[in-house]
Design an enzyme around this catalytic site. Sequence first.
Site, short mmCIF file in Angstrom:
data_model
loop_
_atom_site.label_atom_id
_atom_site.label_comp_id
_atom_site.label_asym_id
_atom_site.label_seq_id
_atom_site.Cartn_x
_atom_site.Cartn_y
_atom_site.Cartn_z
N LYS A 188 -18.76 30.66 14.15
CA LYS A 188 -19.55 31.29 13.11
C LYS A 188 -18.61 32.60 12.69
CE LYS A 188 -22.56 28.39 13.96
NZ LYS A 188 -23.14 28.40 15.30
N ASP B 199 -27.01 37.38 22.40
CA ASP B 199 -26.39 36.62 21.47
C ASP B 199 -26.12 37.43 20.08
OD1 ASP B 199 -25.50 34.67 19.51
OD2 ASP B 199 -26.63 33.02 20.31
N TYR C 128 -32.08 31.12 18.55
CA TYR C 128 -31.51 29.54 17.97
C TYR C 128 -32.13 28.30 18.57
CZ TYR C 128 -27.96 25.90 17.56
OH TYR C 128 -27.46 24.62 17.38
N ARG D 259 -7.06 24.27 31.54
CA ARG D 259 -8.46 24.53 31.78
C ARG D 259 -8.48 25.68 32.44
NH1 ARG D 259 -11.07 23.07 36.25
NH2 ARG D 259 -9.93 21.25 36.79
C1 LIG Z 1 -27.12 32.31 17.08
C2 LIG Z 1 -26.59 31.32 17.52
N1 LIG Z 1 -26.21 31.17 19.02
C3 LIG Z 1 -25.50 29.94 19.53
C4 LIG Z 1 -25.28 28.85 18.75
C5 LIG Z 1 -24.59 27.79 19.24
O1 LIG Z 1 -23.16 27.71 18.84
P1 LIG Z 1 -22.23 26.27 19.07
O2 LIG Z 1 -22.62 25.73 17.66
O3 LIG Z 1 -20.96 26.83 18.74
O4 LIG Z 1 -22.22 25.83 20.15
C6 LIG Z 1 -25.80 28.82 17.33
C7 LIG Z 1 -25.29 27.80 16.40
O5 LIG Z 1 -25.84 27.56 15.39
C8 LIG Z 1 -26.39 29.96 16.82
O6 LIG Z 1 -26.71 30.05 15.69
#
Ligand SMILES: Cc1ncc(COP(=O)(O)O)c(C=O)c1O
Length: 379
Positions: free
Chosen positions: A193, A168, A96, A43
Amino acid sequence: MFAAVFISPKVTPIYQTSVFTFEDLNALEAYFEQPGQSYMYSRNGNPNTDELAEDVNQLERGQGAVATSSGMSAILTALLVYCQAGDHVLSAEEVYGGSAALLSQELTRMGVQITFVPMAEMYSFEAQIQPNTKVMLVETISNPKMTVLDIAKVAQVCQAKDVKLVVDNTFASPVITRPLELGADMVIHSVTKYLSGHSDVTAGVVIAKEATDAQRAKQIVVAWGLTLSPFESWLAARGLKTLKLRMRQHSENALVLATYLQQHPKVGEVFYPGLPDHPQHEMAATQGNGQFGGMLSFRITDDVETVNRFLRGLTHMPFAPSLAGVVSSISYPKGTSHRALTPEQRENLGITIGLIRLSVGIEEPEELIADLEKALAAI
Ligand SMILES: Cc1ncc(COP(=O)(O)O)c(C=O)c1O
């Protein structure tokens, strides 16, 4: 011979262990006195997790990074680095749905105030900044309408007011945009992703411009238990090795598909930054080094049965509410990524019944066009 192979593997082995052993008390003391030289408990740190973080750190040109258990935990970590109860956070309205929910439903319970900034005000939000505003959260390319943000311009506003900028960068990846070089303070990814790229990992990463912010992010990940597992780290580090090649193919294919969809009589608006009539096309071309990524969305008739017929008409592209894998997939913003929003919020963002999101993979584009042609013929 056997020993030599074993000692110098070309690929980092998977350290699938929750804990590491110490030879004696001196080794234990060395662990605490020389951070980063050895490991104690997964961890707190693991070679696979550190390898992934460092690889992404290099790609994003950061001063330190930490891998996390998901993209959501990466966003949480970034926000916790910069704010606490009593502080105020700004966020682009087009983020998101999960990020919006984390801000408005969870962080508010902990005494953090949130204001969502409409996309039209993304370069002039000074009036929204309060004395306790600590962070602005934005996305390089937003979902589902693929609005591309001029990161340098947002960073200028933030820097003038001493507000930290967290980007992000999930939809762009560092191949297309490196926000730290454009003035951002922290970058996060849903590694789930493009970075891992094969739809088999859930992971995140936080990369900081300042080493002290990276250290603080690491402390938060350890204290809150947001750590990524060794195996997921290994898979993601493996995927990362082909990121550049994949992004090129995703981008080329997406442009071909966007151009095809735009001329189709049954398709309404097509949202893809690579199209010359996209509102941010020129800026996106400069910021993205001529690549626009693999995500696009488009409108068909706003009717549930039409959408169902379209989805059932596809053979090659699964309807799967995620993105950025090597295999193309279709998603449905209204019912998945933006489900948590109120009908009014969805209307403001133009997320209607007929809005379809397409994550373009790295297949031969002709195969993908044939699949779309068949599904569109069915509606
Ligand atoms: C732009 C974006 N940021 C963050 C996230 C969250 O990521 P995770 O599903 O890996 O927690 C997503 C999820 O689809 C996303 O599309």
